[in-house]
Motif scaffolding. Structure first.
Motif, short mmCIF file in Angstrom:
data_model
loop_
_atom_site.label_atom_id
_atom_site.label_comp_id
_atom_site.label_asym_id
_atom_site.label_seq_id
_atom_site.Cartn_x
_atom_site.Cartn_y
_atom_site.Cartn_z
N VAL A 78 0.83 -1.20 0.00
CA VAL A 78 0.00 0.00 0.00
C VAL A 78 0.86 1.25 0.00
O VAL A 78 0.60 2.21 -0.74
CB VAL A 78 -0.97 0.00 1.20
N TRP A 103 2.21 1.73 -3.49
CA TRP A 103 1.17 2.20 -4.41
C TRP A 103 0.92 3.69 -4.25
O TRP A 103 0.84 4.43 -5.22
CB TRP A 103 -0.14 1.49 -4.15
N LEU A 104 0.78 4.13 -3.00
CA LEU A 104 0.42 5.52 -2.74
C LEU A 104 1.51 6.47 -3.21
O LEU A 104 1.24 7.52 -3.79
CB LEU A 104 0.12 5.72 -1.26
N GLU A 114 1.12 9.30 -6.53
CA GLU A 114 1.34 10.75 -6.51
C GLU A 114 2.41 11.15 -7.52
O GLU A 114 2.29 12.18 -8.19
CB GLU A 114 1.74 11.23 -5.12
N ARG A 155 -5.74 13.56 -3.56
CA ARG A 155 -4.95 12.32 -3.54
C ARG A 155 -4.12 12.24 -2.25
O ARG A 155 -4.07 11.19 -1.60
CB ARG A 155 -4.01 12.27 -4.74
N ARG A 156 -3.46 13.35 -1.92
CA ARG A 156 -2.60 13.34 -0.72
C ARG A 156 -3.42 13.10 0.54
O ARG A 156 -3.02 12.34 1.42
CB ARG A 156 -1.83 14.65 -0.63
N ALA A 180 -4.41 9.52 0.62
CA ALA A 180 -3.27 8.67 0.99
C ALA A 180 -3.02 8.72 2.49
O ALA A 180 -2.72 7.69 3.12
CB ALA A 180 -2.02 9.12 0.23
N ALA A 196 -5.74 6.63 4.08
CA ALA A 196 -5.48 5.21 3.85
C ALA A 196 -4.37 4.69 4.76
O ALA A 196 -4.45 3.58 5.30
CB ALA A 196 -5.11 4.97 2.39
N ILE A 247 -7.93 4.20 -0.40
CA ILE A 247 -6.93 3.71 -1.36
C ILE A 247 -7.39 3.96 -2.79
O ILE A 247 -6.63 4.42 -3.65
CB ILE A 247 -6.65 2.21 -1.13
N ALA A 274 -6.93 7.61 -3.63
CA ALA A 274 -5.51 7.97 -3.73
C ALA A 274 -4.87 7.39 -5.00
O ALA A 274 -4.01 8.02 -5.61
CB ALA A 274 -4.76 7.48 -2.50
N LEU A 275 -5.31 6.20 -5.40
CA LEU A 275 -4.72 5.54 -6.56
C LEU A 275 -5.46 5.86 -7.86
O LEU A 275 -4.99 5.46 -8.93
CB LEU A 275 -4.75 4.02 -6.39
#
Length: 446
Positions: A14, A17-18, A22, A38-39, A42, A45, A159, A162-163
């Motif tokens: 994870v 991925w995060l 970004e 997104r941040r 993340a 998550a 998640i 963020a992804l």
């Protein structure tokens, strides 16, 4: 809460991925507001555990078999020049119909084909990838993205945000009745994929639209995960027909979250079909947010072998004089299992609510299992709310009636099952799609 197997296996995956998500988003010059989202996602998550079977909504579904540390969240196939460059299964479903609708196809992590129909363009209807929407329709997108699906609903949702890769944005202007449907396809190439798109659809006041969203994949030995989100909004007096047709191959784990907000005097027709995949868990919330809002929800699940379907619905009545009507059917054979959990929730002040919820289940073997958990939560005193569930096998009298007239037993059973599903199938907008669903039912019945 104790750590789950996913927490242990996925700790490094994870985080990787995060960080990679970004980096990719920054390189793609995403706008600052989306990068901030997104941040934030993340961070959420990273601070949460995965849902565990101690949670009521996860007691009956287990994702622990998902090899989370082997999934690739960055698969990115080349764009398609035209329909012929798409996977054969998608081409087959579009045979002779690609020119009759706006079309958008996501393959793994990217939108590979956008085909906006001239008729809809003249009407001002926007159908585009999320990336193009961020460039060309930023104001509209920012108004609707994340307005309903809370980032902190659970770790999977955080998640997914963020992804987020690819995704769709559709907007119908005020007073516009879209003359053609929009067709969306989500395709996964084989195993070890993690795909997290976001679909955002907004219908303006007095507007109307029909959308078909089909989920397909290539068969593979290794598992893949689809962790997408859907946000729908229907403005005052508008109408949206949305059909979600899930037919993944048997290696796919599916965890979806959908939210729909229905404005005053607006109408939502939602068709939910679940026939594919290995482990499927879907949350759908319907918010009747304005007086006179209506939501009509029809769906079915058909499982065989060891397939597992878990559907959770929430009908939230937030304003007076609203209607919601939900019917979910399930049919299971072999050792398949289904779980339906539904709740009608009536807020204080949402008087003269009319809400109905039903789950009907048909078992074709003694090893299949269906759990049905309907519920009511009512804070108003002038309402009409009912719910119910049924569970049974094929009626022996119906079977006898058909076999006594010369039909083989298998054919008689097929007719009974098809009749069980037909009230839902006939609501699917396109005849060609209805015929494919009937063929899939026949295939499962053998």
């Amino acid at each position: 809460m104790s750590a789950t197997n996913l927490d242990v296996k996925g700790a490094n995956a994870v985080a990787g991925w995060l960080a990679a998500a970004e980096t990719r988003a920054s390189a793609a010059h995403e706008p600052e507001w989306m990068l901030k989202r997104r941040r934030h996602a993340a961070q959420v998550a990273a601070s949460m555990p995965f849902p565990s079977r101690e949670d009521e909504l996860w007691r009956r579904s287990d994702f622990s078999a998902l090899p989370i540390d082997s999934l690739d969240a960055s698969a990115s196939p080349p764009r398609a020049r035209n329909v012929d460059d798409l996977p054969a299964a998608v081409v087959e479903r579009l045979a002779g119909e690609a020119a009759k609708a706006a079309l958008l196809v996501q393959r793994d992590g990217d939108v590979v084909l956008e085909q906006t129909h001239p008729t809809l363009q003249k009407q001002g209807v926007v159908v585009c990838s999320m990336e193009r929407a961020m460039r060309e329709h930023a104001g509209l997108l920012q108004e609707h993205f994340g307005a309903q699906l809370a980032t902190d609903y659970d770790r999977w949702v955080a998640i997914g945000e963020a992804l987020r890769t690819g995704g769709v944005f559709v907007h119908v202007p005020k007073g516009v009745h879209a003359e053609l449907p929009v067709r969306l396809f989500q395709w996964i190439d084989g195993g070890r994929r993690l795909v997290a798109p976001r679909t955002v659809i907004a219908v303006g006041e007095q507007g109307s639209l029909t959308v078909l969203d089909e989920m397909l994949s290539e068969s593979a030995e290794e598992p893949s995960l689809h962790a997408g989100g859907i946000e729908l909004s229907v403005g005052r007096g508008g109408k949206l027909t949305f059909a979600s047709l899930q037919d993944w191959s048997r290696n796919v784990f599916h965890y979806g979250n959908a939210r729909a907000q229905v404005g005053a005097d607006a109408e939502l027709q939602w068709i939910q079909v679940m026939v594919g995949g290995r482990m499927n868990k879907q949350h759908i919330w319907f918010d009747m947010a304005g007086q006179g809002a209506q939501a009509f929800v029809h769906g079915f699940m058909f499982g065989d072998h060891r397939q597992h379907f878990h559907l959770h619905t929430l009908q939230r009545h937030l304003a007076p004089n609203c209607t919601s009507d939900l019917l979910i059917k399930g049919c299971l054979k072999d050792r398949a299992r289904s779980v339906y959990q539904g709740l009608i929730q009536v807020a204080e002040g949402a008087q003269r609510t009319d809400a109905y919820q039903a789950n009907r289940n048909l078992l074709l073997s003694d090893q299949a299992r269906a759990d049905s958990i309907p519920g009511l939560e009512i804070l108003a005193n002038d309402v009409r709310c009912t719910h119910g569930a049924t569970l049974g096998h094929v009626d022996p009298e119906q079977l006898y009636y058909l076999t006594a007239r010369g039909l083989p037993r298998a054919e008689a059973q097929r007719l009974i099952v098809e009749a069980f599903f037909e009230p839902v199938i006939e609501r699917v907008p396109l005849e060609s799609v209805r015929e494919r669903l009937r063929a899939e039912i026949a295939r499962k019945l053998g």
